[in-house]
Design a protein around this motif. Structure first.
Motif, PDB file in Angstrom:
ATOM      1  N   LYS A 546      21.831  -8.853  28.704  1.00 50.22           N
ATOM      2  CA  LYS A 546      22.716  -8.343  29.742  1.00 50.22           C
ATOM      3  C   LYS A 546      23.789  -7.409  29.193  1.00 50.22           C
ATOM      4  O   LYS A 546      24.285  -6.530  29.905  1.00 50.22           O
ATOM      5  N   CYS A 547      24.148  -7.577  27.919  1.00 52.01           N
ATOM      6  CA  CYS A 547      25.220  -6.773  27.334  1.00 52.01           C
ATOM      7  C   CYS A 547      24.735  -5.434  26.773  1.00 52.01           C
ATOM      8  O   CYS A 547      25.473  -4.768  26.051  1.00 52.01           O
ATOM      9  N   GLU A 548      23.523  -5.052  27.090  1.00 56.51           N
ATOM     10  CA  GLU A 548      23.134  -3.681  26.754  1.00 56.51           C
ATOM     11  C   GLU A 548      24.006  -2.705  27.530  1.00 56.51           C
ATOM     12  O   GLU A 548      24.202  -1.570  27.102  1.00 56.51           O
ATOM     13  N   ALA A 549      24.510  -3.150  28.664  1.00 56.32           N
ATOM     14  CA  ALA A 549      25.571  -2.447  29.377  1.00 56.32           C
ATOM     15  C   ALA A 549      26.827  -3.308  29.253  1.00 56.32           C
ATOM     16  O   ALA A 549      26.739  -4.538  29.283  1.00 56.32           O
ATOM     17  N   PRO A 550      28.016  -2.719  29.058  1.00 54.62           N
ATOM     18  CA  PRO A 550      29.236  -3.510  28.857  1.00 54.62           C
ATOM     19  C   PRO A 550      29.467  -4.497  30.003  1.00 54.62           C
ATOM     20  O   PRO A 550      29.320  -4.155  31.181  1.00 54.62           O
ATOM     21  N   VAL A 573      30.102 -16.856  22.981  1.00 59.07           N
ATOM     22  CA  VAL A 573      30.295 -15.420  22.768  1.00 59.07           C
ATOM     23  C   VAL A 573      30.772 -15.099  21.357  1.00 59.07           C
ATOM     24  O   VAL A 573      30.233 -14.209  20.689  1.00 59.07           O
ATOM     25  N   ASN A 574      31.783 -15.829  20.877  1.00 59.18           N
ATOM     26  CA  ASN A 574      32.337 -15.506  19.557  1.00 59.18           C
ATOM     27  C   ASN A 574      31.303 -15.542  18.436  1.00 59.18           C
ATOM     28  O   ASN A 574      31.328 -14.680  17.546  1.00 59.18           O
ATOM     29  N   PRO A 575      30.390 -16.525  18.412  1.00 57.37           N
ATOM     30  CA  PRO A 575      29.368 -16.502  17.357  1.00 57.37           C
ATOM     31  C   PRO A 575      28.526 -15.222  17.364  1.00 57.37           C
ATOM     32  O   PRO A 575      28.106 -14.750  16.301  1.00 57.37           O
ATOM     33  N   LEU A 576      28.294 -14.666  18.547  1.00 59.07           N
ATOM     34  CA  LEU A 576      27.536 -13.416  18.619  1.00 59.07           C
ATOM     35  C   LEU A 576      28.341 -12.257  18.053  1.00 59.07           C
ATOM     36  O   LEU A 576      27.788 -11.352  17.415  1.00 59.07           O
ATOM     37  N   ILE A 577      29.660 -12.287  18.277  1.00 62.22           N
ATOM     38  CA  ILE A 577      30.533 -11.240  17.727  1.00 62.22           C
ATOM     39  C   ILE A 577      30.595 -11.360  16.207  1.00 62.22           C
ATOM     40  O   ILE A 577      30.464 -10.372  15.472  1.00 62.22           O
ATOM     41  N   GLU A 578      30.775 -12.598  15.729  1.00 68.02           N
ATOM     42  CA  GLU A 578      30.912 -12.828  14.289  1.00 68.02           C
ATOM     43  C   GLU A 578      29.617 -12.518  13.531  1.00 68.02           C
ATOM     44  O   GLU A 578      29.649 -12.157  12.350  1.00 68.02           O
ATOM     45  N   SER A 579      28.491 -12.655  14.203  1.00 67.44           N
ATOM     46  CA  SER A 579      27.214 -12.364  13.554  1.00 67.44           C
ATOM     47  C   SER A 579      26.815 -10.901  13.685  1.00 67.44           C
ATOM     48  O   SER A 579      25.743 -10.499  13.228  1.00 67.44           O
ATOM     49  N   GLY A 580      27.661 -10.086  14.331  1.00 65.93           N
ATOM     50  CA  GLY A 580      27.400  -8.660  14.398  1.00 65.93           C
ATOM     51  C   GLY A 580      26.403  -8.237  15.442  1.00 65.93           C
ATOM     52  O   GLY A 580      25.855  -7.140  15.366  1.00 65.93           O
ATOM     53  N   LEU A 581      26.157  -9.078  16.444  1.00 66.26           N
ATOM     54  CA  LEU A 581      25.193  -8.744  17.490  1.00 66.26           C
ATOM     55  C   LEU A 581      25.866  -8.203  18.748  1.00 66.26           C
ATOM     56  O   LEU A 581      25.251  -7.467  19.522  1.00 66.26           O
ATOM     57  N   GLN A 595      38.903  -5.920  28.942  1.00 62.37           N
ATOM     58  CA  GLN A 595      38.003  -6.089  27.796  1.00 62.37           C
ATOM     59  C   GLN A 595      36.567  -6.329  28.267  1.00 62.37           C
ATOM     60  O   GLN A 595      36.331  -7.079  29.218  1.00 62.37           O
ATOM     61  N   LYS A 596      35.631  -5.689  27.585  1.00 65.08           N
ATOM     62  CA  LYS A 596      34.219  -5.922  27.878  1.00 65.08           C
ATOM     63  C   LYS A 596      33.446  -6.107  26.581  1.00 65.08           C
ATOM     64  O   LYS A 596      33.955  -5.823  25.490  1.00 65.08           O
ATOM     65  N   TYR A 597      32.222  -6.570  26.735  1.00 65.86           N
ATOM     66  CA  TYR A 597      31.393  -6.890  25.568  1.00 65.86           C
ATOM     67  C   TYR A 597      30.057  -6.163  25.688  1.00 65.86           C
ATOM     68  O   TYR A 597      29.455  -6.097  26.766  1.00 65.86           O
ATOM     69  N   VAL A 598      29.586  -5.615  24.546  1.00 66.07           N
ATOM     70  CA  VAL A 598      28.366  -4.815  24.533  1.00 66.07           C
ATOM     71  C   VAL A 598      27.604  -5.088  23.240  1.00 66.07           C
ATOM     72  O   VAL A 598      28.207  -5.416  22.213  1.00 66.07           O
ATOM     73  N   THR A 599      26.292  -4.976  23.296  1.00 64.68           N
ATOM     74  CA  THR A 599      25.495  -5.234  22.093  1.00 64.68           C
ATOM     75  C   THR A 599      25.733  -4.137  21.046  1.00 64.68           C
ATOM     76  O   THR A 599      25.948  -2.968  21.376  1.00 64.68           O
ATOM     77  N   THR A 600      25.675  -4.532  19.781  1.00 64.90           N
ATOM     78  CA  THR A 600      25.728  -3.582  18.668  1.00 64.90           C
ATOM     79  C   THR A 600      24.343  -2.977  18.465  1.00 64.90           C
ATOM     80  O   THR A 600      23.386  -3.327  19.166  1.00 64.90           O
TER      81      THR A 600
END
Length: 614
Positions: A546-550, A573-581, A595-600
């Motif tokens: 779902k985060c392919e779009a912010p 959510v935080n584990p995904l941020i910390e793992s660089g995803l 604030q929004k979240y998007v895939t790396t």
């Protein structure tokens, strides 16, 4: 050979490309057997001044270097000693004030094989592992066939009638596709005149006779079996993974093809259609599949490679195609005249059966001259798979090509690259993934993955060295850095997710970085270790998609039905941020209201891999 390479070989003991001899004062007679073996196989280094003591090799040195060198090189130029003059390269090395003589014996061209001793062709040797083995009768015949200036498939068979040998249906099929490629006057020729026009039959003393290629390509079954008393190919389907299969387990489907090459090809296509994961059709003009993915190209080129390059003079061994669940193996008698590196080059190659090869190319059934193996690699890697494996065995004179149904940039590899904080281009990510799987890679491996030139392959390898992901082994190869090898020493599986409904053990996201402290033990299987390092929960997979779009935190909570924002952010959510995803759109203001979240890039790469697997 430099000092480092020599010392490494001394520790590893002898192998197929190096032989140690004590030779302190005299040249041992079996040194010439080694020269014959190296020249007839793949070349190698012969080292004088090393003594074998038990399982170890100790440097004892050569006492009179000039005498030994002159005597050995002079003997190699005497016809009564060795059948061919070999361009041996010599060098002198000193260790602890002890002199070693090192001779590099190159492989000779096929036209000069077999290289034999004392004027006796029966004294021909091949290199097998660390041994020099005298050629058997069959091995000798294989070398002699390949050394002949007249190719085996071009020989004329005067004992077979040019009027009766061919199967009309096969010739009609061939001419149909020939006319599509080369329309013109050939369409009006009779079958007999067509075969004569294109060299499939030859006129000798006013009598027409077919060539061996003609009978193999177009012959009726009885004529094919008359000149080839073994199968054209043995097809087997085995419903096991390759690693789970044992030879005593039977195949689940088998068909031994004993008809002509073209009928065999059509039969293989029919078998492939039944095994294909998705239905497809084949264009009647180009003989290419009309749909994607183009896995048919790899199969087509691999199967045709087996049919047109096998040694048809070898009647004791038959080619085999084995379809496993996770691997397809194409094995045939007859090695390639080119090296693996040369096979990946887009240049014309010397072939064993030029008449058969040209017959296939004239109807567009094989890619341009010299590009078959390259096409297999390019298309197989294009599908995201691990590059094919090639085993060109010069000793046994066999060729094996394996198509592994295994993703090179797997989910575990993407997670690993993300966890150590590297940001690689798709090309660099694939090369590093290969290195992780095999621990080491060469320029040829990089070329197999990327299709790049040698200089470009060097740039890719050197870039990964700068990133402290690989380290140089020598001028042409790299290996995974030691700090990455030693990351994966924990036996307990870690998980990105800390969510309580995750099946895996609940641990914090303590992902390894190059600065982490590790045990002294080195885990040898880096790929297995990667698999044990990180796992995603189903909820985290949904977030990545779902985060392919912010997306805002509120949107994600609603999507996954979480009311506790603090718990959701910390555990999901935080584990995904910390793992660089996943990354924040405003990382400098983590608590911003918008604030929004998007895939790396790594996160997007992972999501795409899931789509590709469907």
């Amino acid at each position: 050979m430099d000092d480092k390479e020599l010392l490494k070989l001394l520790k590893a003991h002898e192998w197929n490309d190096v032989e140690f001899k004590q030779a302190r004062q005299a040249i041992p007679k079996n040194a010439y057997e080694t020269v014959s073996a190296f020249a007839n196989t793949e070349g190698g280094h012969l080292v004088f001044g090393v003594k074998k003591e038990g399982s170890n090799f100790n440097i004892v040195g050569v006492l009179d270097v000039d005498k030994m060198q002159n005597e050995f090189l002079s003997a190699l130029r005497q016809e009564n000693k060795i059948s061919q003059i070999i361009d041996v390269k010599e060098e002198l090395r000193s260790f602890d004030e002890k002199d070693l003589l090192i001779f590099f014996v190159p492989e000779v061209s096929r036209f000069k094989k077999p290289v034999y001793l004392n004027g006796d062709i029966r004294r021909s040797f091949l290199r097998k592992g660390a041994c020099d083995v005298k050629c058997s009768h069959d091995e000798m015949q294989r070398l002699l066939r390949d050394a002949s200036s007249e190719r085996y498939d071009s020989e004329t068979l005067t004992e077979i009638s040019a009027d009766k040998f061919y199967d009309e249906g096969t010739v009609n099929w061939y001419r149909k596709y020939f006319n599509l490629q080369q329309p013109g006057r050939h369409e009006t020729l009779s079958d007999k005149d067509f075969l004569l026009e294109w060299g499939f039959t030859k006129e000798i003393k006013e009598e027409l006779s077919p060539t061996r290629a003609a009978v193999l390509l177009f012959g009726k079954g009885r004529y094919v079996r008359q000149i080839l008393p073994r199968a054209v190919v043995d097809y087997q389907r085995i419903d096991f993974k390759y690693s789970d299969w044992m030879p005593e387990k039977r195949w689940d489907d088998r068909l031994v093809f004993e008809e002509n090459i073209i009928q065999t090809w059509l039969g293989l296509v029919e078998k492939y259609i039944r095994l294909a994961e998705s239905s497809f059709s084949i264009d009647s003009r180009t003989l290419r599949r009309n749909d994607d993915p183009p896995d048919y190209i790899s199969f087509r080129e691999a199967a045709i490679n087996l049919l047109i390059h096998q040694d048809y003079g070898d009647h004791s061994r038959k080619p085999v195609i084995k379809f496993f669940r996770d691997k397809i193996i194409f094995w045939n008698p007859g090695d390639a005249f080119a090296s693996e590196a040369e096979l990946l080059e887009a240049s014309e190659k010397e072939v064993r059966n030029p008449a058969i090869v040209n017959a296939f190319r004239r109807i567009g059934l094989s890619d341009q001259a010299g590009t078959g193996i390259r096409s297999i690699f390019n298309n197989w890697v294009y599908l995201g798979n691990t590059p094919p494996e090639v085993l060109n065995n010069k000793f046994a004179k066999t060729f094996e090509l394996s198509l592994l149904k295994e993703k090179l940039l797997s989910e575990e590899q993407i997670l690993f690259q993300s966890s150590i904080g590297v940001h690689l281009s798709p090309e660099h990510a694939l090369v590093f993934a290969y290195a992780c799987k095999h621990d080491r890679l060469t320029f040829t491996d990089i070329k197999a993955i990327t299709g790049k030139t040698r200089s470009e392959c060097r740039e890719i390898g050197d870039h990964l060295v700068v990133q402290v992901l690989l380290q140089k082994v020598d001028d042409t190869s790299y290996e995974v850095t030691e700090h990455l090898k030693t990351h994966f020493v924990k036996s307990q599986t870690a998980s990105v997710s800390g969510d309580s409904d995750q099946v895996d053990v609940d641990v914090n996201t303590d992902l390894p970085t190059p600065s982490d402290q590790v045990d002294n033990k080195i885990k040898p299987d880096l790929v297995t270790a990667i698999t044990q390092t990180i796992k995603l929960s189903d909820k985290q997979r949904t977030i990545l998609k779902k985060c392919e779009a912010p997306r805002s935190m509120a949107e994600l909570q609603e999507l996954l039905s979480y009311s506790n924002r603090s718990y959701f952010k910390k555990k999901i959510v935080n584990p995904l941020i910390e793992s660089g995803l996943v990354q924040m759109t405003k990382p400098e203001k983590p608590n911003a209201s918008n604030q929004k979240y998007v895939t790396t890039a790594n996160g997007s790469r992972l999501v795409q891999s899931w789509r590709d697997d469907k």
